[in-house]
Scaffold this motif. Structure first.
Motif, PDB file in Angstrom:
ATOM      1  N   GLU A  19       0.865  -1.234   0.059  1.00  0.00           N
ATOM      2  CA  GLU A  19       0.015   0.036   0.275  1.00  0.00           C
ATOM      3  C   GLU A  19       0.881   1.293  -0.176  1.00  0.00           C
ATOM      4  O   GLU A  19       1.525   1.474   0.831  1.00  0.00           O
ATOM      5  CB  GLU A  19      -0.862  -0.090   1.205  1.00  0.00           C
ATOM      6  N   LEU A  20       0.714   2.007  -0.964  1.00  0.00           N
ATOM      7  CA  LEU A  20       1.404   3.508  -1.311  1.00  0.00           C
ATOM      8  C   LEU A  20       0.394   4.193  -0.932  1.00  0.00           C
ATOM      9  O   LEU A  20      -0.743   4.143  -0.772  1.00  0.00           O
ATOM     10  CB  LEU A  20       2.207   3.314  -2.398  1.00  0.00           C
ATOM     11  N   SER A  21       0.967   5.457  -0.875  1.00  0.00           N
ATOM     12  CA  SER A  21      -0.073   6.644  -0.659  1.00  0.00           C
ATOM     13  C   SER A  21      -1.220   6.849  -1.671  1.00  0.00           C
ATOM     14  O   SER A  21      -2.431   7.082  -1.449  1.00  0.00           O
ATOM     15  CB  SER A  21       0.692   8.082  -0.479  1.00  0.00           C
ATOM     16  N   HIS A  22      -0.769   6.603  -2.996  1.00  0.00           N
ATOM     17  CA  HIS A  22      -1.613   6.933  -4.062  1.00  0.00           C
ATOM     18  C   HIS A  22      -1.933   5.586  -4.911  1.00  0.00           C
ATOM     19  O   HIS A  22      -2.649   5.624  -5.808  1.00  0.00           O
ATOM     20  CB  HIS A  22      -1.012   7.996  -5.020  1.00  0.00           C
ATOM     21  N   LEU A  23      -1.175   4.780  -4.670  1.00  0.00           N
ATOM     22  CA  LEU A  23      -1.176   3.327  -5.499  1.00  0.00           C
ATOM     23  C   LEU A  23      -1.041   2.207  -4.378  1.00  0.00           C
ATOM     24  O   LEU A  23      -0.319   2.203  -3.632  1.00  0.00           O
ATOM     25  CB  LEU A  23      -0.095   3.549  -6.533  1.00  0.00           C
TER      26      LEU A  23
END
Length: 224
Positions: A19-23
């Motif tokens: 889990e990344l901030s935007h992706l």
């Protein structure tokens, strides 16, 4: 969650998710013999999804994307990276992108028309996110890597079979192909991207450029 992600996957097991901030990046391993990696990227804001390499096991891929697949990118023309492409496209209607020099071979092998023929520097949109195409010929003429430059973190690079922990991809005894691949991996990846760049190959474990950078001269000298 990102700190607990290792990238270790086994065919037959569920995908592992980063889990990344935007992706969101979901990594799925398919086929016990070939152990190919498929990557489902999801824009967290729009929900749009992009699959990198419909390598095999269309049922597992379609379950992972839950029928919401927006596009498929095939990293190169080798058969083990597109065995599920026809079934995935038939089920989702997703357009297909690939490096221009490999596009005809992919269509010949799969019967699937390549919608977008990608060139070095092209941008592949994914909702509010985007991926930059990096051409890395050598493993095949049209092999590509896809770069996501996370605005809130380090870069993420999907390398197909052009770069692995421990070396570049196979060039099957072709000295000129190896020279091309090592040169392009050096100039277009290592010379440009920072050590903390995390890369995701077409088989096996992930890597970080900083761990591999000290070995570039060794790879060049050994010729594979």
């Amino acid at each position: 969650m990102a700190m607990t992600y290792t990238g270790d996957v086994t065919p037959g097991d569920p995908a592992v998710v980063r889990e990344l901030s935007h992706l969101t990046i979901a990594k799925l391993a398919v086929d016990e013999k070939m152990a190919n990696n498929c990557y489902l990227l999801t824009c967290r804001e729009s929900g749009e999804q992009l699959l990198i390499d419909a390598a095999d096991d269309s049922a597992a891929i379609l379950q992972l994307c839950d029928g919401r697949l927006g596009s498929v990118v095939t990293t190169h023309q080798h058969w083990d990276h597109h065995r599920a492409l026809a079934d995935v496209v038939a089920a989702t209607g997703a357009p297909v992108s690939a490096g221009a020099p490999d596009a005809d071979a992919i269509t010949d092998q799969t019967g699937v028309e390549v919608t977008y023929r990608l060139q070095h520097g092209d941008v592949v949109p994914l909702g509010r996110c985007s991926l930059e195409v990096i051409a890395v010929a050598g493993h095949t003429p049209g092999s590509i890597a896809l770069l996501y430059d996370d605005p809130d973190g380090h870069p993420h690079l999907f390398t197909g079979d052009s770069l692995f922990p421990g070396g570049v991809g196979a060039t099957f005894g072709d000295a000129q192909a190896f020279a091309t691949l090592i040169e392009q991996v050096t100039t277009q990846i290592f010379d440009r991207l920072p050590d903390e760049t995390w890369f995701y190959p077409g088989h096996g474990k992930d890597g970080q450029l900083g761990n591999e950078r000290p070995h570039l001269a060794e790879w060049r000298d050994r010729g594979w």
